[in-house]
Structures are given as C-alpha cells and as structure tokens.
Write a protein that holds these residues in place. Structure first.
Motif, short mmCIF file in Angstrom:
data_model
loop_
_atom_site.label_atom_id
_atom_site.label_comp_id
_atom_site.label_asym_id
_atom_site.label_seq_id
_atom_site.Cartn_x
_atom_site.Cartn_y
_atom_site.Cartn_z
N GLN A 270 -17.26 -7.87 -39.01
CA GLN A 270 -16.26 -8.19 -37.99
C GLN A 270 -16.85 -9.20 -37.00
O GLN A 270 -18.06 -9.26 -36.80
N THR A 271 -15.98 -9.99 -36.38
CA THR A 271 -16.47 -10.95 -35.39
C THR A 271 -16.70 -10.30 -34.02
O THR A 271 -17.15 -10.97 -33.09
N SER A 272 -16.42 -8.99 -33.91
CA SER A 272 -16.68 -8.29 -32.64
C SER A 272 -18.16 -8.38 -32.27
O SER A 272 -18.52 -8.23 -31.09
N ARG B 141 -16.31 -16.24 -40.18
CA ARG B 141 -16.21 -15.49 -41.44
C ARG B 141 -16.74 -14.07 -41.26
O ARG B 141 -17.71 -13.85 -40.54
N HIS C 8 -11.56 -14.59 -42.54
CA HIS C 8 -11.86 -15.10 -41.20
C HIS C 8 -11.14 -14.29 -40.14
O HIS C 8 -9.99 -13.91 -40.31
N GLN C 9 -11.86 -14.04 -39.07
CA GLN C 9 -11.26 -13.35 -37.92
C GLN C 9 -11.35 -14.24 -36.69
O GLN C 9 -12.20 -15.14 -36.60
N GLU D 82 -11.89 -13.55 -32.81
CA GLU D 82 -12.20 -12.57 -31.77
C GLU D 82 -11.85 -13.17 -30.42
O GLU D 82 -12.02 -14.38 -30.21
N GLY E 153 -3.52 -7.75 -35.89
CA GLY E 153 -4.89 -7.26 -35.72
C GLY E 153 -4.97 -6.18 -34.66
O GLY E 153 -3.96 -5.60 -34.26
N GLY F 86 -9.14 -8.71 -32.07
CA GLY F 86 -9.65 -9.27 -33.32
C GLY F 86 -8.46 -9.49 -34.24
O GLY F 86 -7.82 -8.51 -34.64
N LEU F 87 -8.14 -10.77 -34.52
CA LEU F 87 -6.96 -11.07 -35.35
C LEU F 87 -7.40 -11.68 -36.67
O LEU F 87 -8.45 -12.33 -36.75
N GLY F 88 -6.59 -11.50 -37.70
CA GLY F 88 -6.89 -12.08 -39.01
C GLY F 88 -6.38 -13.50 -39.09
O GLY F 88 -5.19 -13.75 -38.94
N ARG G 47 -4.25 -14.14 -42.27
CA ARG G 47 -2.95 -13.47 -42.11
C ARG G 47 -2.00 -14.35 -41.30
O ARG G 47 -0.83 -14.50 -41.62
#
Ligand code: DAH
Length: 317
Positions: A155-157, A178, A194-195, A197, A261, A287-289, A292
């Motif tokens: 996760q990009t968190s 990524r 890909h996210q 954040e 997300g 955190g969004l996709g 998507r």
C-alpha cells in the motif's frame, strides 16, 4: 536497333544516338564508304544507307518521345498532395498521464507530491501504521516478502509514515505509486497496481475537510456532476475510517455508486509513531485505486489491458 527497346533512360538513349546516328556513328561511317564505290553501287548503297538512317532516326525519335512521356508519368505517380508517411511518436502510458492529471488537480488544492520506495520494511508498511503483528494483512501469503522484514509494499500508506518522519506538521501531500499483492489476476485484479495516497495533517483538521477535499477532487477529475458518499469502515491507521464511493454517471444516463478506496482520520497512534503531538494535530488520509479511477473514466473493462503493453490499445490515449 534491337537494343533500343532496352533503353529506359535519357542518358543511355543519348549514348545510343551517338553510337548509331552521331558524327562518328555507324550511319556516318557507312556514308563515308560511298565514295569508294562505283557510281552504280553508290546509288543502291546510298539509298539503302538513307533508308537505314531514316529508320534509325524515326526509331530514335519514337523512343525519345516514349521515354519523355514515361518519365513524366513516373513523376506524376508520386502524388505530392498525399499526407507524408510521418514518424510515429510515442507518448506517456495512460496510467502516467492519469497520475500527472491527478497530481495537477491536487497541486491546485495546495498538495505537494511525495514518493516512497517500492521495497519497504515492516515498520513503514505495517508497524507505524498501527497494524499489529498478528493482523491478516501481514500474512506471508498476502504479501511479496523478500526477507521476513523486507517486502514489496502492499500500500502507498507507507509514504504517510516516510513523509511525517521527514518533516514536522503541517503536511499536505499526495503520493501516487505502485503497490504489490499476490492477487490472482483477473479483469479487476493484478499483482501490481497503483494507488493514490493523500495525507493532510495540521491543527484543527476534521472529517469535514476530508469529505470536501475528496469531493472536490472527484468533481475536478470526473466532472462536476459526480457526487461522493462515505460509508463507515475500518482501517488500523484511521479512526474513524470510511470507504469513499462516487456516484458515476454513465453515457446512457444511468448511474451507479462505485467504490474508490478507503479513508479516515489519521489514528493518534500513527501520529505518535512518527513523533507528532496527537493532542495538538489531527489529520485525514485516503488511499484510492488509480486504475479503478481511470478504468471508470475511459470505460476500460479489463485491468489487464493496461499492463499488456499492446500499442494498439495504448495508442488510443
Ligand atoms: N492502504 C489502504 C489499502 O491499501 C487504503 C487506505 C485506507 C489508505 C484508508 C488510507 C486510509 O490512507 O486512510 O487498502
């Protein structure tokens, strides 16, 4: 004579003319023989030589006309009004284009961009994000571990932690990038995706900021007609947590709520893990996709299309 039909260009034709009809050519040579002949022979030979000369001259003129015409029609065969062949110039992948577009929207809202490593340690991927050691998300089978404590980030968190570790508040960043999970590949899943954040920490940040910022972004990216809603959820690093959905308008007039997300108010434990005073500061995170979002925007039915690198598909964007 025979050779004349083989002559296809002006240069060779001129050589042919010199050889047969020129000052030192064959016809002229025959004429010079005349004076060595008897008057009788001379008359017959003279007539013959003249016939030959006339025939050759006529053949020469004919060929010259043919070739002249031929060259002209060849020149006309090149249609200079046709569009040129052109160089095919590449362009950025649609995911990169999307990230740039999203970055620009958030830049207008006062967010800067941060990047973090794709090979991460457990502290940034889990611990500092308040994800306990026995949490399912840390399972060996749910992640690409390189060693027991090093992994491809899931996760990009992770970048929330890296940014807060590197600076005091206020923080206002997004981080696109990524992430990796051993998911079975299908139309909506990939082992790499890909996210985006988002993190906003300052004094007095509330859930109202989260809702309005995410809503503003969605309207800027998808169009002013979209609406957002926030459903209660749970993430270890936010409290309270929510899932954000967007009301998307299809071309045929129908609408649907689509999950974008997760989000929420940064858990005080996370702020404390990076040394922030959680009594003084609050923040929101999301955190969004990215796939998507862009698949929705461009109506792409299958995530695999984005990673196959088929230029027939990619060229469209
Ligand atoms: N990291 C979460 C995931 O990959 C998404 C997420 C949820 C990010 C809530 C956040 C958040 O920043 O506040 O599923």
């Amino acid at each position: 004579m025979e050779a004349l039909h083989l002559v296809v260009d002006a240069d060779t034709l001129e050589k042919w003319r010199i050889r047969y009809l020129g000052m030192k050519g064959a016809v002229r040579a025959a004429m010079t023989l005349l004076k060595e002949l008897s008057p009788e022979q001379r008359r017959d030979f003279g007539r013959l030589a003249n016939e030959v000369k006339n025939t050759l001259t006529a053949a020469y003129e004919r060929r010259k006309a043919e070739l002249g015409g031929g060259e002209e029609s060849r020149r006309l065969a090149v249609d200079v009004t046709l569009p040129g062949a052109g160089l095919r110039i590449g362009h950025r992948h649609v995911i990169t284009q999307t990230i740039e577009e999203i970055t620009e929207i958030f830049a207008r809202m006062g967010f800067s961009v941060a990047y973090g490593p794709e090979v991460e340690d457990e502290r940034h991927n889990f611990e500092a994000l308040n994800i306990p050691p026995d949490h399912l998300a840390r399972d060996e089978l749910a992640n690409f571990y390189i060693t027991p404590s090093v992994m491809l980030r899931s996760q990009t968190s992770t970048v929330q932690i890296r940014v807060m570790e590197s600076q005091p508040p206020p923080v206002r960043v997004i981080s696109p990038g990524r992430v990796y999970r051993p998911d079975t590949v299908d139309a909506t899943h990939s082992y790499m995706f890909h996210q985006l954040e988002g993190l906003y920490v300052d004094e007095g940040v509330t859930m109202a900021d989260l809702k309005s910022d995410v809503d503003q972004f969605c309207k800027a990216y998808f169009g002013p007609e979209v609406a957002t809603r926030f459903r209660p959820s749970f993430f270890p690093f936010t409290e309270p947590s929510a899932e954000v959905d967007m009301l998307f308008h299809y071309a045929d007039g129908s609408t649907a709520w689509l999950e974008l997300g997760g989000c929420g108010m940064v858990d005080p434990n996370v702020l404390e893990a990076v040394g922030y005073d959680s009594e003084r500061y609050t923040g929101w995170a999301f955190g969004l996709g990215i796939e998507r979002m862009l698949m929705r925007k461009y109506n792409i039915p299958d995530i695999r299309l984005l990673f196959e690198n088929d230029v027939r598909f990619l060229r469209q964007f």
